[in-house]
Design an enzyme around this catalytic site. Structure first.
Site: not given
Length: 235
Positions: A9, A51, A59, A73, A98, A191
């Site tokens: 990420d 992400d 979320h 985000h 993901k 993460c």
């Protein structure tokens, strides 16, 4: 035995100027690039996670608690979801995305992105805003960050995410006979930790290079202890 480096990420929205910036993220991108340039010969494979949110439900929140809910985000296809420009993609073989429709912290929840997608840099010709996602309050409406906008690539949709033939990170690693994993990236206490712990659970030998991660919490000792307790070597 094959060895893989997983870069977690390192995206614009998680670096300074992004919608959910982690201090030190931008400099980390360059540091990881330097590390990979110097040490890529030690790895059989290098992969990266992103992400990649389309509609992740709770979320995202207008009043995030910064534990289970967060500001918008890494909306799929926006600049905020792209890899930071200081992360050199030369040696990265595959990208796993993901969190399309739910919160996802571990790279092992990611699915292989299309080979012809562009992970960073200029968008491909024909990129258009997502219908219904670019208005105020929609999934494409991020903070007033220069790193997030509402323009998405043609690959931002769910075709690859929902397909029965979608390849997950674990499947990809197994198909390449990977047994040893090294994890770097953002964020140490979210993460990176989730990816490392899931890798142990999946049967891999796992190392996290702490100096090539940055975290959200000021004190990361608890996150490091949790990883070590879970069987991760933190160096």
């Amino acid at each position: 035995m094959s060895r893989a480096l997983i870069i977690v990420d390192v995206q614009n929205d998680f670096c300074e100027g992004g919608a959910l910036a982690v201090p030190g993220g931008a400099s980390l991108a360059g540091e990881i690039s330097e590390y990979v340039d110097a040490h890529h010969g030690q790895y059989d494979h290098v992969v990266a996670t992103q992400d990649w949110h389309i509609d992740p439900g709770e979320h995202f929140s207008e009043k995030p608690d910064l534990v289970d809910s967060w500001p918008r985000h890494c909306v799929a296809g926006t600049r905020g979801a792209e890899l930071h420009p200081d992360l050199d993609p030369e040696h990265i073989q595959a990208y796993f995305r993901k969190g399309q429709f739910a919160a996802a912290y571990s790279g092992f929840e990611g699915l292989l992105a299309p080979e012809d997608d562009v992970p960073t840099g200029d968008r491909q010709p024909g990129a258009m805003p997502v219908t219904g996602a670019g208005g105020p309050g929609g999934p494409g409406d991020s903070d007033d960050s220069d790193n997030s906008d509402n323009t998405v690539s043609p690959f931002a949709g769910s075709d690859f995410a929902a397909g029965e033939d979608a390849i997950g990170l674990d499947d990809w690693l197994q198909s390449h006979d990977v047994e040893d994993i090294v994890v770097v990236g953002i964020a140490t206490d979210y993460c990176v930790k989730a990816t490392a712990l899931d890798a142990v659970q999946a049967g891999y030998s796992v190392t996290v290079l702490r100096g090539l991660t940055v975290g959200i919490a000021e004190d990361l000792d608890d996150a490091v202890a949790e990883m070590e307790l879970g069987g991760v070597d933190v160096l």
